[in-house]
Write a protein that holds these residues in place. Structure first.
Motif, PDB file in Angstrom:
ATOM      1  N   GLN A   1     -20.134  47.148  10.343  1.00  0.00           N
ATOM      2  CA  GLN A   1     -21.261  47.557  11.182  1.00  0.00           C
ATOM      3  C   GLN A   1     -21.616  46.464  12.183  1.00  0.00           C
ATOM      4  O   GLN A   1     -21.637  45.284  11.857  1.00  0.00           O
ATOM      5  N   LEU A   2     -21.913  46.869  13.419  1.00  0.00           N
ATOM      6  CA  LEU A   2     -22.275  45.934  14.478  1.00  0.00           C
ATOM      7  C   LEU A   2     -23.775  45.906  14.699  1.00  0.00           C
ATOM      8  O   LEU A   2     -24.455  46.935  14.630  1.00  0.00           O
ATOM      9  N   SER A   3     -24.280  44.711  14.990  1.00  0.00           N
ATOM     10  CA  SER A   3     -25.667  44.526  15.396  1.00  0.00           C
ATOM     11  C   SER A   3     -25.641  43.792  16.733  1.00  0.00           C
ATOM     12  O   SER A   3     -25.150  42.656  16.814  1.00  0.00           O
ATOM     13  N   ILE A   4     -26.147  44.452  17.785  1.00  0.00           N
ATOM     14  CA  ILE A   4     -26.077  43.910  19.140  1.00  0.00           C
ATOM     15  C   ILE A   4     -27.421  43.286  19.511  1.00  0.00           C
ATOM     16  O   ILE A   4     -28.439  43.982  19.615  1.00  0.00           O
ATOM     17  N   GLY A   5     -27.444  41.981  19.690  1.00  0.00           N
ATOM     18  CA  GLY A   5     -28.645  41.294  20.130  1.00  0.00           C
ATOM     19  C   GLY A   5     -28.444  40.708  21.517  1.00  0.00           C
ATOM     20  O   GLY A   5     -27.341  40.715  22.057  1.00  0.00           O
ATOM     21  N   LYS A   6     -29.541  40.160  22.080  1.00  0.00           N
ATOM     22  CA  LYS A   6     -29.427  39.582  23.425  1.00  0.00           C
ATOM     23  C   LYS A   6     -28.571  38.318  23.430  1.00  0.00           C
ATOM     24  O   LYS A   6     -27.884  38.032  24.404  1.00  0.00           O
ATOM     25  N   GLN A   7     -28.623  37.562  22.339  1.00  0.00           N
ATOM     26  CA  GLN A   7     -27.929  36.290  22.301  1.00  0.00           C
ATOM     27  C   GLN A   7     -26.724  36.266  21.366  1.00  0.00           C
ATOM     28  O   GLN A   7     -25.925  35.339  21.433  1.00  0.00           O
ATOM     29  N   GLU A   8     -26.594  37.274  20.487  1.00  0.00           N
ATOM     30  CA  GLU A   8     -25.475  37.261  19.562  1.00  0.00           C
ATOM     31  C   GLU A   8     -25.095  38.678  19.136  1.00  0.00           C
ATOM     32  O   GLU A   8     -25.895  39.610  19.238  1.00  0.00           O
ATOM     33  N   VAL A   9     -23.876  38.783  18.666  1.00  0.00           N
ATOM     34  CA  VAL A   9     -23.358  40.035  18.113  1.00  0.00           C
ATOM     35  C   VAL A   9     -22.901  39.746  16.695  1.00  0.00           C
ATOM     36  O   VAL A   9     -22.089  38.841  16.464  1.00  0.00           O
ATOM     37  N   ARG A  10     -23.447  40.507  15.752  1.00  0.00           N
ATOM     38  CA  ARG A  10     -23.087  40.354  14.353  1.00  0.00           C
ATOM     39  C   ARG A  10     -22.240  41.531  13.886  1.00  0.00           C
ATOM     40  O   ARG A  10     -22.352  42.631  14.413  1.00  0.00           O
ATOM     41  N   VAL A  11     -21.437  41.244  12.848  1.00  0.00           N
ATOM     42  CA  VAL A  11     -20.669  42.306  12.215  1.00  0.00           C
ATOM     43  C   VAL A  11     -20.744  42.094  10.706  1.00  0.00           C
ATOM     44  O   VAL A  11     -20.731  40.949  10.221  1.00  0.00           O
ATOM     45  N   GLY A  12     -20.833  43.186   9.955  1.00  0.00           N
ATOM     46  CA  GLY A  12     -20.997  43.098   8.518  1.00  0.00           C
ATOM     47  C   GLY A  12     -19.696  42.896   7.767  1.00  0.00           C
ATOM     48  O   GLY A  12     -18.616  43.305   8.205  1.00  0.00           O
ATOM     49  N   THR A  13     -19.798  42.250   6.607  1.00  0.00           N
ATOM     50  CA  THR A  13     -18.683  42.059   5.680  1.00  0.00           C
ATOM     51  C   THR A  13     -19.187  42.437   4.287  1.00  0.00           C
ATOM     52  O   THR A  13     -20.295  42.940   4.135  1.00  0.00           O
ATOM     53  N   THR A  14     -18.434  42.140   3.254  1.00  0.00           N
ATOM     54  CA  THR A  14     -18.920  42.412   1.895  1.00  0.00           C
ATOM     55  C   THR A  14     -19.829  41.303   1.389  1.00  0.00           C
ATOM     56  O   THR A  14     -20.423  41.445   0.315  1.00  0.00           O
TER      57      THR A  14
END
Length: 307
Positions: free
Chosen positions: A259-272
């Motif tokens: 799953q992606l989380s789009i922020g103004k300063q960073e992009v996160r992706v989920g793991t286990t």
């Protein structure tokens, strides 16, 4: 000592330069034939061929190391020893027997771990804490010859395969010259490799470089770093391939795997385990860029995820 050096890519250059600067006579260089490169696919000499030419050293480019003309020339040069680093072709017994002290290979692992073409990438991807370089007497069996010397090197958290390989190529070049020195001095003996704890490092395929987000953050981070720069770790986003560069492991978990989380300063992706903060990405047909810049230029639907 009269040596002929065998190598092809940039990885081999530190060893060639170290031998040229040593007390030994580099009589010739063996490298792979010129290969097509660039958009025009024009023939280009290998990095080792270019460096040898700059030093005024004879360059031998056999299509195969068993070619009769090449074998005749090698016998005429009559090297005492042939150091080899990332040459890129198998050497058969007839050629191995030409130099008095044989061919000695610099390999970028602590043998018998990670025999094969991609030892640095495999060590990073496996989560190893330590790797190194080994100089051994070349035999027909893959990376199985007796050891003449080795060094170790810690794998750093931020290492990509390119960064780790560059350090090993530098330190390994010094080891290689030291071994050649001791061969000439007659005060070194080869030690057989252990018969246990053997592992293999075949060349990475593009399919293997695909990221499995259903793994812990540490394992995915090492996978990405091991595949950087080649073949390049990748994933799918709405059916399109996206290459992913080295990431940072976050302290918390806010997302499910992929799953992606789009922020103004960073992009996160989920793991286990914890999230990963993406560094650089490269969408299909685009240039590599910072993840936040890539996200700003793309419209994402709710719940978007890598797969």
């Amino acid at each position: 000592m009269r040596v002929v050096f065998a190598g092809t890519p940039e990885t081999a250059l530190p060893s060639l330069e170290a031998l040229v600067a040593s007390r030994h006579d580099v009589a010739a260089v063996i490298t792979r034939p010129d290969a097509p490169a660039g958009r025009g696919r024009t023939l280009k000499p290998s990095p080792v061929a270019e460096a040898a030419a700059a030093h005024g050293i004879e360059v031998l480019r056999p299509a195969k190391p068993s070619d009769p003309d090449f074998m005749d020339r090698l016998r005429a040069i009559a090297p005492d020893c042939i150091p080899i680093v990332a040459y890129g072709a198998l050497i058969r017994r007839e050629a191995l027997d030409i130099p008095q002290y044989g061919w000695i290979n610099l390999h970028f692992s602590v043998l018998p771990a990670w025999r094969g073409a991609a030892p640095v990438q495999r060590a990073i991807m496996a989560g190893d804490e330590v790797t190194g370089a080994t100089v051994f007497s070349l035999v027909e069996e893959l990376d199985a010859g007796p050891v003449l010397g080795s060094i170790t090197e810690r794998i750093r958290e931020e290492d990509t395969s390119a960064e780790l390989l560059a350090r090993l190529a530098d330190w390994g070049s010094r080891l290689l010259v030291d071994v050649v020195d001791h061969i000439e001095d007659g005060d070194i003996a080869a030690v057989p490799q252990p018969e246990d704890n053997i592992s293999y490092a075949p060349k990475l395929t593009t399919d293997e470089a695909r990221i499995d987000w259903n793994r812990p953050a540490f394992a995915i981070d090492r996978h990405i770093r091991g595949c950087t720069p080649a073949p390049g770790a990748w994933t799918l986003l709405e059916g399109e391939r996206v290459k992913v560069g080295p990431a940072t492991i976050a302290d918390d978990r806010t997302l499910v795997p992929g799953q992606l989380s789009i922020g103004k300063q960073e992009v996160r992706v989920g793991t286990t385990t914890t999230d990963l903060v993406l560094g650089e990405v490269q969408a299909f047909g685009k240039k590599r860029m910072r993840a936040a810049d890539w996200a700003r230029g793309t419209s994402f639907p709710d719940g978007v995820a890598f797969s």
